[in-house]
Design a protein around this motif. Structure first.
Motif, PDB file in Angstrom:
ATOM      1  N   SER A  60      14.792  33.321   3.438  1.00 34.82           N
ATOM      2  CA  SER A  60      15.044  32.963   4.832  1.00 34.82           C
ATOM      3  C   SER A  60      16.541  32.829   5.027  1.00 34.82           C
ATOM      4  CB  SER A  60      14.350  31.639   5.200  1.00 34.82           C
ATOM      5  OG  SER A  60      14.949  30.557   4.496  1.00 34.82           O
ATOM      6  N   LEU A  61      16.953  32.830   6.264  1.00 37.88           N
ATOM      7  CA  LEU A  61      18.377  32.680   6.560  1.00 37.88           C
ATOM      8  C   LEU A  61      18.873  31.328   6.072  1.00 37.88           C
ATOM      9  CD1 LEU A  61      20.677  34.249   7.905  1.00 37.88           C
ATOM     10  CD2 LEU A  61      20.051  33.188  10.080  1.00 37.88           C
ATOM     11  N   GLN A  62      18.057  30.297   6.247  1.00 39.43           N
ATOM     12  CA  GLN A  62      18.445  28.948   5.839  1.00 39.43           C
ATOM     13  C   GLN A  62      18.583  28.829   4.324  1.00 39.43           C
ATOM     14  OE1 GLN A  62      15.935  29.711   7.896  1.00 39.43           O
ATOM     15  NE2 GLN A  62      16.834  29.059   9.846  1.00 39.43           N
ATOM     16  N   ALA A  63      17.788  29.613   3.592  1.00 42.41           N
ATOM     17  CA  ALA A  63      17.836  29.558   2.133  1.00 42.41           C
ATOM     18  C   ALA A  63      18.969  30.394   1.562  1.00 42.41           C
ATOM     19  CB  ALA A  63      16.509  30.021   1.543  1.00 42.41           C
ATOM     20  N   GLY A  64      19.638  31.172   2.419  1.00 39.58           N
ATOM     21  CA  GLY A  64      20.795  31.923   1.961  1.00 39.58           C
ATOM     22  C   GLY A  64      20.609  33.418   1.859  1.00 39.58           C
ATOM     23  N   CYS A  65      19.574  33.971   2.502  1.00 42.02           N
ATOM     24  CA  CYS A  65      19.316  35.408   2.417  1.00 42.02           C
ATOM     25  C   CYS A  65      20.514  36.204   2.935  1.00 42.02           C
ATOM     26  CB  CYS A  65      18.076  35.775   3.219  1.00 42.02           C
ATOM     27  SG  CYS A  65      17.717  37.550   3.210  1.00 42.02           S
ATOM     28  N   MET A  66      21.190  36.926   2.048  1.00 43.72           N
ATOM     29  CA  MET A  66      22.371  37.681   2.440  1.00 43.72           C
ATOM     30  C   MET A  66      22.011  38.908   3.261  1.00 43.72           C
ATOM     31  SD  MET A  66      25.079  36.128   1.797  1.00 43.72           S
ATOM     32  CE  MET A  66      26.072  37.495   2.372  1.00 43.72           C
ATOM     33  N   ALA A  67      20.827  39.458   3.068  1.00 48.14           N
ATOM     34  CA  ALA A  67      20.401  40.597   3.877  1.00 48.14           C
ATOM     35  C   ALA A  67      20.253  40.188   5.338  1.00 48.14           C
ATOM     36  CB  ALA A  67      19.088  41.158   3.348  1.00 48.14           C
ATOM     37  N   MET A  68      19.635  39.031   5.570  1.00 45.93           N
ATOM     38  CA  MET A  68      19.466  38.547   6.936  1.00 45.93           C
ATOM     39  C   MET A  68      20.810  38.156   7.535  1.00 45.93           C
ATOM     40  SD  MET A  68      15.944  36.321   6.612  1.00 45.93           S
ATOM     41  CE  MET A  68      15.794  36.097   8.387  1.00 45.93           C
ATOM     42  N   ARG A  69      21.660  37.510   6.731  1.00 42.87           N
ATOM     43  CA  ARG A  69      22.961  37.106   7.242  1.00 42.87           C
ATOM     44  C   ARG A  69      23.801  38.319   7.607  1.00 42.87           C
ATOM     45  NH1 ARG A  69      27.730  33.556   4.204  1.00 42.87           N
ATOM     46  NH2 ARG A  69      29.143  33.527   5.990  1.00 42.87           N
ATOM     47  N   SER A  70      23.821  39.327   6.727  1.00 44.78           N
ATOM     48  CA  SER A  70      24.608  40.531   6.996  1.00 44.78           C
ATOM     49  C   SER A  70      24.105  41.246   8.240  1.00 44.78           C
ATOM     50  CB  SER A  70      24.542  41.482   5.790  1.00 44.78           C
ATOM     51  OG  SER A  70      25.123  40.894   4.652  1.00 44.78           O
ATOM     52  N   THR A  71      22.784  41.362   8.371  1.00 47.12           N
ATOM     53  CA  THR A  71      22.195  42.112   9.472  1.00 47.12           C
ATOM     54  C   THR A  71      22.266  41.349  10.786  1.00 47.12           C
ATOM     55  OG1 THR A  71      20.696  43.240   7.937  1.00 47.12           O
ATOM     56  CG2 THR A  71      20.099  43.269  10.266  1.00 47.12           C
ATOM     57  N   LEU A  72      21.900  40.077  10.766  1.00 48.16           N
ATOM     58  CA  LEU A  72      21.762  39.313  12.011  1.00 48.16           C
ATOM     59  C   LEU A  72      23.053  38.644  12.448  1.00 48.16           C
ATOM     60  CD1 LEU A  72      18.321  37.602  11.264  1.00 48.16           C
ATOM     61  CD2 LEU A  72      18.745  39.730  12.504  1.00 48.16           C
ATOM     62  N   GLU A  73      23.853  38.168  11.505  1.00 47.16           N
ATOM     63  CA  GLU A  73      25.049  37.406  11.868  1.00 47.16           C
ATOM     64  C   GLU A  73      26.338  38.217  11.760  1.00 47.16           C
ATOM     65  OE1 GLU A  73      25.115  33.856   9.517  1.00 47.16           O
ATOM     66  OE2 GLU A  73      23.545  32.881  10.699  1.00 47.16           O
ATOM     67  N   LEU A  74      26.413  39.096  10.765  1.00 45.30           N
ATOM     68  CA  LEU A  74      27.650  39.835  10.544  1.00 45.30           C
ATOM     69  C   LEU A  74      27.603  41.246  11.113  1.00 45.30           C
ATOM     70  CD1 LEU A  74      28.359  38.640   6.889  1.00 45.30           C
ATOM     71  CD2 LEU A  74      29.290  37.723   9.030  1.00 45.30           C
TER      72      LEU A  74
END
Length: 279
Positions: free
Chosen positions: A185-199
């Motif tokens: 999950s994003l809260q757990a630190g998923c870099m795939a989600m962070r890169s895609t959704l936030e960056l």
């Protein structure tokens, strides 16, 4: 179907094509080397990459978009993923019959608790490759060790992950060959989600399915909105009904799994014209 399905799926979903699991890590030295380097060098690479991606926000939009597109294309050649449902995971485990529970590299980088929720999946045992890749992780305290799982044990783990609100996703290591199912999950630190959704750098496709909401059947409990990791669902408190923003939906299925009145289901993305080509 997504681009990978057309290229690698042989007429079906790419992650259900047996050929995607056919490479032998023992003899495929390039893929073996990439997997080992990816895992062992993950922290250092992310420490360099994340600040660079954050700087893209201050670049002129055309330039920033060009860099993001180029980065995504490079990832598609090497390491790319897609959310999958629990049912898809069960079908994947029918193909990839060797399953090893491994530490999560994203959680290690984010310094969040790691219960060993990721799976290395292959068609034949590759324990020595996995041990080499995760050697640095296994030497640290409080890091889960490697554990070989049966299909039933793997499905039980995936079900517990779903109950915790973790998204299932399947990943290539030197596309099109697949070697992992992640649960994060994003809260757990998923870099795939962070890169895609936030960056703004796409490192995974949207899922092959998309949520469909029956507003008449919805009781307005809000469970789906609390569970959705992509903020595609919200609750209209005045009307006591869930609201679906289909453009945000990645088709992971967590909402459908938590909806008691079964007001939410999943349909093939290709059957919804407005989002059939939204990946």
């Amino acid at each position: 179907m997504c681009e990978f399905c057309h290229k690698h799926g042989d007429g079906q979903k790419w992650y259900l094509a047996a050929a995607s699991y056919a490479a032998d890590l023992q003899s495929d030295l390039e893929r073996r080397g990439y997997l080992v380097e990816f895992v062992s060098g993950f922290d250092e690479r992310m420490r360099r990459t994340v600040p660079l991606l954050e700087r893209l926000r201050v670049l002129p939009k055309p330039l920033g978009d060009a860099v993001r597109t180029a980065s995504s294309r490079r990832m598609q050649r090497d390491h790319f993923g897609q959310p999958v449902t629990l049912e898809d995971c069960a079908a994947i485990l029918d193909i990839a019959t060797s399953v090893v529970r491994v530490p999560c590299v994203c959680r290690h980088f984010a310094r969040t608790p790691d219960d060993g929720v990721c799976l290395a999946i292959t068609t034949r045992p590759t324990d020595d490759v996995i041990e080499e890749a995760f050697a640095g992780h296994l030497s640290e305290p409080d890091t889960p060790g490697l554990q070989r799982l049966s299909r039933a044990e793997a499905l039980a783990l995936l079900s517990r992950c779903e109950e915790q609100g973790l998204m299932h996703s399947v990943w290539t290591f030197k596309t099109p060959f697949i070697a992992g199912i992640c649960n994060c999950s994003l809260q757990a630190g998923c870099m795939a989600m962070r890169s895609t959704l936030e960056l703004g750098v796409k490192v995974m496709w949207k899922g092959e399915r998309i949520a469909r909401l029956d507003a008449d059947a919805c009781t307005g409990c809000g469970a789906c909105a609390q569970r959705c990791p992509f903020v595609a669902l919200s609750l209209d408190r005045a009307r006591r009904v869930a609201v679906l923003d289909a453009a945000r939906c990645y088709g992971c299925g967590l909402c459908a799994g938590t909806c008691r009145p079964k007001a939410i289901g999943l349909v093939d993305r290709s059957s919804v014209p407005a989002f059939a080509n939204d990946w």
